[in-house]
Design a protein around this motif. Structure first.
Motif, short mmCIF file in Angstrom:
data_model
loop_
_atom_site.label_atom_id
_atom_site.label_comp_id
_atom_site.label_asym_id
_atom_site.label_seq_id
_atom_site.Cartn_x
_atom_site.Cartn_y
_atom_site.Cartn_z
N GLU A 1 -6.26 13.02 -10.67
CA GLU A 1 -7.49 13.15 -11.47
C GLU A 1 -7.53 14.49 -12.20
O GLU A 1 -7.13 15.51 -11.64
N PHE B 1 2.42 7.83 -9.55
CA PHE B 1 1.17 8.40 -9.06
C PHE B 1 0.51 9.20 -10.18
O PHE B 1 1.19 9.80 -11.01
N HIS C 1 -11.31 10.45 0.95
CA HIS C 1 -10.79 9.25 1.60
C HIS C 1 -9.62 9.54 2.54
O HIS C 1 -9.28 8.71 3.39
N LYS D 1 0.83 -1.19 0.00
CA LYS D 1 0.00 0.00 0.00
C LYS D 1 0.87 1.24 0.00
O LYS D 1 1.77 1.39 0.81
N LYS E 1 -6.78 13.60 -4.71
CA LYS E 1 -7.04 13.18 -6.10
C LYS E 1 -5.99 12.22 -6.63
O LYS E 1 -6.08 11.75 -7.76
N GLY F 1 -4.49 2.31 -9.56
CA GLY F 1 -5.91 2.21 -9.25
C GLY F 1 -6.27 2.34 -7.79
O GLY F 1 -7.45 2.34 -7.44
N ALA F 2 -5.27 2.45 -6.92
CA ALA F 2 -5.52 2.54 -5.47
C ALA F 2 -5.24 3.95 -4.97
O ALA F 2 -4.40 4.67 -5.51
N LYS F 3 -5.98 4.34 -3.93
CA LYS F 3 -5.80 5.65 -3.32
C LYS F 3 -4.76 5.57 -2.21
O LYS F 3 -4.90 4.76 -1.29
N SER G 1 -3.75 8.83 -7.16
CA SER G 1 -3.96 7.38 -7.18
C SER G 1 -2.72 6.73 -7.77
O SER G 1 -1.93 7.38 -8.46
N CYS G 2 -2.57 5.45 -7.49
CA CYS G 2 -1.44 4.70 -8.04
C CYS G 2 -1.89 3.26 -8.27
O CYS G 2 -2.36 2.60 -7.33
#
Length: 377
Positions: free
Chosen positions: A377, A374, A275, A33, A68, A73-75, A70-71
Motif C-alpha cells: 500500500e 506482491f 491482520h 493462500k 501492508k 487482492g488478498a492479504k 497484498s497479492c
C-alpha cells in the motif's frame, strides 16, 4: 438391453456433470493462500550487541510494513523464524547454532525471544546456519510463498565446515532467497564473500552500521494510540492450557516495546491492529474467526472465569461483543496511525541516515516481493 445401456450411460453422464459442477463451486484450498516466510539468522557473538538492539527496536516497524502487503487482492500470512549463531554458549557440536523460534505467526513469541538474546564470543559459521535453517524449518513446496532468509554478521562468510555455496545453491533450488547483511564496511563484506552468498540465490547484499541508535520521532497521536492499546488488550478472551500464559506474554511484550521508547510501543500497537497479529491458539475472538471453530468444543475448564457456566448462545454473544469492540479499537488505531505517519514524514530530516536493519531488510523484501506479484500500500 439397449434401453438399460442407454439409461446407464445417461446416469454416468449426469453423475460426471454433477461432479464437475461441485468441483467448480468448491473454494480453492489453503494451498492458494500466499504467505511471507522470513528466517532471521543473527550473529550473537560479542561484537553484535548493536545488531540485537536494532532487531528488538525495529521489529514492529518491519511487521507494520509487511502488513501492508497484498497479492491478488488478498492479504498474505506472515511467519517469522529466528536463529542465533556464533555464540560460545551454544553447542559446539551443532556449530554454535540454535533455533530460537520456528516459523510462526506468534509475533509475541518472536518479540519475547529477541529480548532474551545475549551475546558472547564464538565462531560464526554462515554456511552451516543457512543449511540448518533449510533442514529444520517448514518452508513447504508452494511456489506462491515469498520465502526469504536474512543472515547478519561481521565475520568472513567462508568460515566453518559447510561450504556457503552449497547451502545457498540448495536454498535457490528450493525457491528460497538468501539476503546477506554485513555489519561493517561495505567493501569488507564483499571481500569476505557476503555478497557472493547473496548473489547465488538472487538475493541482495547489504551492509549496516550495527551500532547506529534508532531515532524516534514522537507525534501528537502517540498518547491516544497507547490508550487504545490498553483497551485492545481487554478484548482478548483466553482459553486453553496456554491462554493465561500467552496473555501475560502479550502484556510483557508491550512492556518490552515501551521500555525502548513510547514510539516503539505505538508501532507495536499498530501491529496489533493489523491482520498479521493473530492469536487463534489462545484467544477466542481470533479462534472464532476460523471456519472449523465450534464453541461447544471448548471444555468448560479451559474457558476463562467470566464464561464458565454460560450456555452456548451466551458464549457466542460474549465473543461477538468482544469482536465488535476490538474491530472498533483497531479501526481507530489504524486511522490515527495514518495521521501519525504523515506527521512523522514531515518531521523527518531530508539528510541521509546510516544504513540500519529495518531499512535494508524492507528494501530487499519489497524488491523480491515484486517477482511474486506482491504489492504494498
Amino acid at each position: 438391453m439397449r434401453n438399460l445401456l442407454k439409461m446407464g450411460l445417461v446416469s454416468l453422464l449426469t453423475l460426471s456433470l454433477l461432479t464437475m459442477c461441485a468441483n467448480a463451486n468448491t473454494p480453492p484450498d489453503n494451498q492458494d493462500k500466499k504467505s511471507i516466510k522470513i528466517a532471521l539468522l543473527l550473529d550473537t557473538s560479542n561484537s553484535m550487541d548493536g545488531l540485537i538492539e536494532q532487531a528488538k527496536s525495529q521489529l514492529w516497524t518491519i511487521v507494520n510494513e509487511l502488513a501492508k502487503a497484498s497479492c491478488d487482492g488478498a492479504k498474505p500470512e506472515l511467519q517469522i523464524a529466528l536463529y542465533e549463531y556464533g555464540n560460545n554458549w551454544l553447542n559446539p557440536y551443532e556449530g554454535y547454532i540454535r533455533q530460537v523460534v520456528f516459523l510462526t505467526k506468534d509475533l509475541d513469541l518472536v518479540s519475547q525471544k529477541l529480548f532474551e538474546l545475549r551475546t558472547n564470543g564464538g565462531d560464526e559459521f554462515c554456511g552451516q546456519v543457512i543449511k540448518t535453517s533449510l533442514d529444520q524449518l517448514d518452508w513447504n513446496n508452494s511456489t506462491n510463498d515469498l520465502k526469504l532468509i536474512f543472515i547478519a554478521g561481521n565475520e568472513p562468510f567462508t568460515q566453518g565446515s559447510v561450504d556457503f555455496r552449497d547451502a545457498c545453491y540448495r536454498a535457490k533450488n528450493s525457491g528460497i532467497v538468501v539476503n546477506t547483511i554485513f555489519c561493517g564496511d561495505y567493501h569488507e563484506g564483499i571481500n569476505t564473500s557476503w555478497k557472493q552468498g547473496a548473489e547465488i540465490t538472487g538475493g541482495e547484499y547489504m551492509s549496516i552500521n550495527q551500532d547506529y541508535k534508532t531515532v524516534y520521532i514522537t507525534s501528537p497521536y502517540d498518547d491516544r494510540i497507547s490508550q487504545l492499546n490498553i483497551k485492545l488488550n481487554n478484548t482478548y478472551i483466553t482459553y486453553g492450557r496456554e491462554g493465561k500464559q500467552k496473555k501475560e506474554n502479550q502484556v510483557a511484550q508491550d512492556a518490552n516495546a515501551s521500555g525502548i521508547s513510547q514510539v516503539n510501543s505505538v508501532k507495536r500497537a499498530v501491529s496489533k491492529a493489523s491482520h498479521v497479529y493473530k492469536n487463534e491458539s489462545w484467544d477466542l475472538v481470533d479462534a472464532a474467526a476460523q471456519e472449523d471453530f465450534e464453541v461447544t468444543q471448548i471444555k468448560e475448564e479451559e474457558l476463562p472465569e467470566e464464561m464458565k457456566g454460560m450456555n452456548e448462545q451466551d458464549k457466542i454473544k460474549y465473543i461477538d461483543t468482544k469482536k465488535t469492540e476490538r474491530e472498533q479499537i483497531q479501526k481507530e488505531i489504524i486511522e490515527l496511525n495514518k495521521k501519525r505517519e504523515e506527521y512523522v514524514a514531515k518531521q523527518q530530516s531530508e539528510t541521509s541516515k546510516e544504513n540500519v536493519l529495518d531499512d535494508v531488510m524492507l528494501k530487499a523484501i519489497k524488491n523480491q516481493a515484486t517477482a511474486k506479484k506482491f504489492k504494498f500500500e
